[in-house]
Write a protein that holds these residues in place. Structure first.
Motif, PDB file in Angstrom:
ATOM      1  N   LEU A  18     -19.343 -55.834 -18.207  1.00 36.99           N
ATOM      2  CA  LEU A  18     -18.126 -55.332 -17.900  1.00 36.99           C
ATOM      3  C   LEU A  18     -16.610 -56.213 -18.509  1.00 36.99           C
ATOM      4  O   LEU A  18     -16.869 -57.882 -19.265  1.00 36.99           O
ATOM      5  N   VAL A  19     -15.540 -55.535 -19.018  1.00 37.64           N
ATOM      6  CA  VAL A  19     -15.022 -56.520 -20.119  1.00 37.64           C
ATOM      7  C   VAL A  19     -13.520 -56.548 -19.165  1.00 37.64           C
ATOM      8  O   VAL A  19     -12.665 -55.031 -18.582  1.00 37.64           O
ATOM      9  N   ASP A  20     -13.600 -57.181 -18.232  1.00 42.82           N
ATOM     10  CA  ASP A  20     -11.715 -57.828 -17.499  1.00 42.82           C
ATOM     11  C   ASP A  20     -10.660 -57.486 -18.362  1.00 42.82           C
ATOM     12  O   ASP A  20     -10.424 -58.916 -19.054  1.00 42.82           O
ATOM     13  N   LEU A  21      -9.665 -56.676 -18.814  1.00 42.88           N
ATOM     14  CA  LEU A  21      -8.817 -57.143 -19.629  1.00 42.88           C
ATOM     15  C   LEU A  21      -7.742 -58.475 -19.229  1.00 42.88           C
ATOM     16  O   LEU A  21      -6.742 -59.029 -19.926  1.00 42.88           O
ATOM     17  N   LEU A  22      -7.356 -58.445 -18.503  1.00 46.45           N
ATOM     18  CA  LEU A  22      -7.448 -59.926 -17.823  1.00 46.45           C
ATOM     19  C   LEU A  22      -7.679 -61.091 -18.425  1.00 46.45           C
ATOM     20  O   LEU A  22      -7.013 -62.097 -19.280  1.00 46.45           O
ATOM     21  N   ASP A  23      -9.118 -61.170 -19.068  1.00 42.78           N
ATOM     22  CA  ASP A  23      -9.526 -62.118 -19.826  1.00 42.78           C
ATOM     23  C   ASP A  23      -9.880 -61.770 -21.441  1.00 42.78           C
ATOM     24  O   ASP A  23     -10.100 -62.547 -22.097  1.00 42.78           O
ATOM     25  N   TRP A  24      -9.305 -60.811 -22.119  1.00 45.77           N
ATOM     26  CA  TRP A  24      -9.244 -60.505 -23.125  1.00 45.77           C
ATOM     27  C   TRP A  24      -7.131 -60.563 -23.730  1.00 45.77           C
ATOM     28  O   TRP A  24      -6.985 -59.265 -23.453  1.00 45.77           O
ATOM     29  N   PRO A  25      -7.155 -61.113 -24.029  1.00 37.84           N
ATOM     30  CA  PRO A  25      -5.626 -61.061 -24.440  1.00 37.84           C
ATOM     31  C   PRO A  25      -5.242 -60.108 -25.749  1.00 37.84           C
ATOM     32  O   PRO A  25      -6.129 -59.617 -26.660  1.00 37.84           O
ATOM     33  N   VAL A  26      -4.690 -58.847 -24.335  1.00 37.23           N
ATOM     34  CA  VAL A  26      -3.837 -57.817 -26.739  1.00 37.23           C
ATOM     35  C   VAL A  26      -2.894 -57.449 -26.279  1.00 37.23           C
ATOM     36  O   VAL A  26      -1.976 -57.457 -24.769  1.00 37.23           O
ATOM     37  N   ALA A  27      -2.501 -58.030 -27.143  1.00 30.18           N
ATOM     38  CA  ALA A  27      -1.239 -58.524 -27.783  1.00 30.18           C
ATOM     39  C   ALA A  27      -0.050 -56.537 -27.724  1.00 30.18           C
ATOM     40  O   ALA A  27      -0.982 -55.564 -27.996  1.00 30.18           O
ATOM     41  N   PRO A  28       0.848 -56.177 -27.033  1.00 37.16           N
ATOM     42  CA  PRO A  28       1.462 -55.510 -27.514  1.00 37.16           C
ATOM     43  C   PRO A  28       1.473 -54.919 -29.284  1.00 37.16           C
ATOM     44  O   PRO A  28       2.014 -55.813 -29.564  1.00 37.16           O
ATOM     45  N   TYR A  29       1.713 -53.518 -28.961  1.00 39.74           N
ATOM     46  CA  TYR A  29       1.498 -52.834 -30.248  1.00 39.74           C
ATOM     47  C   TYR A  29       2.712 -53.136 -31.732  1.00 39.74           C
ATOM     48  O   TYR A  29       3.921 -53.404 -30.125  1.00 39.74           O
ATOM     49  N   ASN A  30       3.017 -53.132 -32.354  1.00 42.52           N
ATOM     50  CA  ASN A  30       4.247 -53.323 -33.089  1.00 42.52           C
ATOM     51  C   ASN A  30       3.930 -53.224 -34.223  1.00 42.52           C
ATOM     52  O   ASN A  30       3.007 -52.844 -35.120  1.00 42.52           O
ATOM     53  N   TYR A  31       4.672 -52.150 -34.676  1.00 43.58           N
ATOM     54  CA  TYR A  31       5.282 -51.356 -36.021  1.00 43.58           C
ATOM     55  C   TYR A  31       4.484 -52.373 -37.359  1.00 43.58           C
ATOM     56  O   TYR A  31       4.023 -52.148 -38.430  1.00 43.58           O
ATOM     57  N   GLN A  32       4.871 -54.208 -37.314  1.00 45.41           N
ATOM     58  CA  GLN A  32       4.423 -55.434 -39.134  1.00 45.41           C
ATOM     59  C   GLN A  32       3.387 -55.470 -38.104  1.00 45.41           C
ATOM     60  O   GLN A  32       2.216 -56.161 -38.937  1.00 45.41           O
ATOM     61  N   ASN A  33       2.000 -54.951 -37.380  1.00 45.85           N
ATOM     62  CA  ASN A  33       0.965 -55.578 -36.999  1.00 45.85           C
ATOM     63  C   ASN A  33       0.479 -56.646 -37.251  1.00 45.85           C
ATOM     64  O   ASN A  33      -0.271 -57.792 -37.972  1.00 45.85           O
ATOM     65  N   ASP A  34       1.283 -57.667 -36.707  1.00 42.79           N
ATOM     66  CA  ASP A  34       1.664 -59.271 -36.687  1.00 42.79           C
ATOM     67  C   ASP A  34       1.325 -59.055 -35.792  1.00 42.79           C
ATOM     68  O   ASP A  34       1.725 -59.614 -34.296  1.00 42.79           O
ATOM     69  N   TYR A  35       0.496 -59.575 -35.064  1.00 43.38           N
ATOM     70  CA  TYR A  35      -0.577 -60.296 -33.938  1.00 43.38           C
ATOM     71  C   TYR A  35      -1.271 -61.719 -33.717  1.00 43.38           C
ATOM     72  O   TYR A  35      -1.457 -62.095 -34.350  1.00 43.38           O
ATOM     73  N   PRO A  36      -1.327 -62.300 -32.653  1.00 42.08           N
ATOM     74  CA  PRO A  36      -1.089 -64.250 -32.406  1.00 42.08           C
ATOM     75  C   PRO A  36      -2.391 -63.940 -32.611  1.00 42.08           C
ATOM     76  O   PRO A  36      -4.174 -62.497 -31.911  1.00 42.08           O
ATOM     77  N   SER A  37      -3.185 -65.292 -33.220  1.00 36.24           N
ATOM     78  CA  SER A  37      -4.907 -65.269 -33.231  1.00 36.24           C
ATOM     79  C   SER A  37      -5.304 -64.601 -32.471  1.00 36.24           C
ATOM     80  O   SER A  37      -6.979 -64.624 -32.359  1.00 36.24           O
ATOM     81  N   GLU A  38      -5.237 -64.651 -30.848  1.00 31.43           N
ATOM     82  CA  GLU A  38      -5.988 -65.179 -30.047  1.00 31.43           C
ATOM     83  C   GLU A  38      -6.100 -63.651 -29.318  1.00 31.43           C
ATOM     84  O   GLU A  38      -6.780 -63.183 -28.375  1.00 31.43           O
ATOM     85  N   ASP A  39      -5.543 -62.441 -30.731  1.00 25.71           N
ATOM     86  CA  ASP A  39      -5.802 -61.080 -29.784  1.00 25.71           C
ATOM     87  C   ASP A  39      -6.102 -60.381 -30.321  1.00 25.71           C
ATOM     88  O   ASP A  39      -7.526 -60.680 -30.642  1.00 25.71           O
ATOM     89  N   ALA A  40      -6.844 -59.931 -29.105  1.00 28.02           N
ATOM     90  CA  ALA A  40      -8.109 -59.710 -28.573  1.00 28.02           C
ATOM     91  C   ALA A  40      -8.544 -57.934 -29.096  1.00 28.02           C
ATOM     92  O   ALA A  40      -9.982 -57.743 -29.207  1.00 28.02           O
TER      93      ALA A  40
END
Length: 174
Positions: free
Chosen positions: A39-61
């Motif tokens: 089981l994976v609850d997305l509330l526990d796995w931070p997923v940043a919104p898509y962006n064209y620069q593909n620049d995501y925070p280090s905690e992005d899962a």
């Protein structure tokens, strides 16, 4: 990693809901009561919104979640119906599949052959028209097999027979 030789013999359930212990979690628990699953609850796995620069925070899962999907032959997406559509949490997750068509194309290609299921719950008598389209089309795009949608209307009796059939189908794949 080959998706056909290293699959974990249990379905991966990805829940996208605004609550940890709401109706969607209850539905998953009822449907998969006799089916071992991850089981994976997305509330526990931070997923940043898509962006064209593909620049995501280090905690992005997202990349970790994509790699986790490769380890399972069956993937169950579970979401409540919010305003005739999937939850915002699940939509953000699905938007990130775009990364699997460009920067992580190799990961995306390895989804081919997987089996996808949709569990959803809502207050309408019937699943809103078109609700499953983004799931079905995304799954087909990645050459996965869209197996079935199970909708639990909170205004209808619990779909016991459909639940038995879905659980049987999941056990057969895993």
């Amino acid at each position: 990693m080959s998706s056909s030789t290293s699959a974990v013999p249990r379905p991966l359930v990805i829940i996208g809901s605004a609550r940890h212990s709401g109706d969607t979690h209850r539905l998953v628990a009822q449907v998969l009561a006799d089916v071992p699953h991850t089981l994976v609850d997305l509330l526990d796995w931070p997923v940043a919104p898509y962006n064209y620069q593909n620049d995501y925070p280090s905690e992005d899962a997202f990349q970790h979640l994509a790699e986790l999907m490769l380890q399972h032959q069956a993937i169950v997406f579970a979401t409540p119906v919010y305003w005739y559509s999937m939850s915002g949490t699940m939509k953000t997750f699905f938007d990130r599949f775009t990364n699997l068509t460009d920067t992580h194309k190799q990961l995306g290609r390895q989804l081919a052959g997987k089996h996808a299921f949709l569990l959803t719950i809502g207050s309408d008598q019937e699943l809103p028209e078109g609700f499953e389209v983004p799931f079905r089309r995304t799954v087909e795009y990645f050459h996965m097999t869209f197996e079935v949608t199970l909708y639990q209307s909170l205004k209808q009796p619990f779909p016991e027979e459909e639940v038995r059939q879905l659980a049987h189908q999941l056990r057969g794949l895993c």
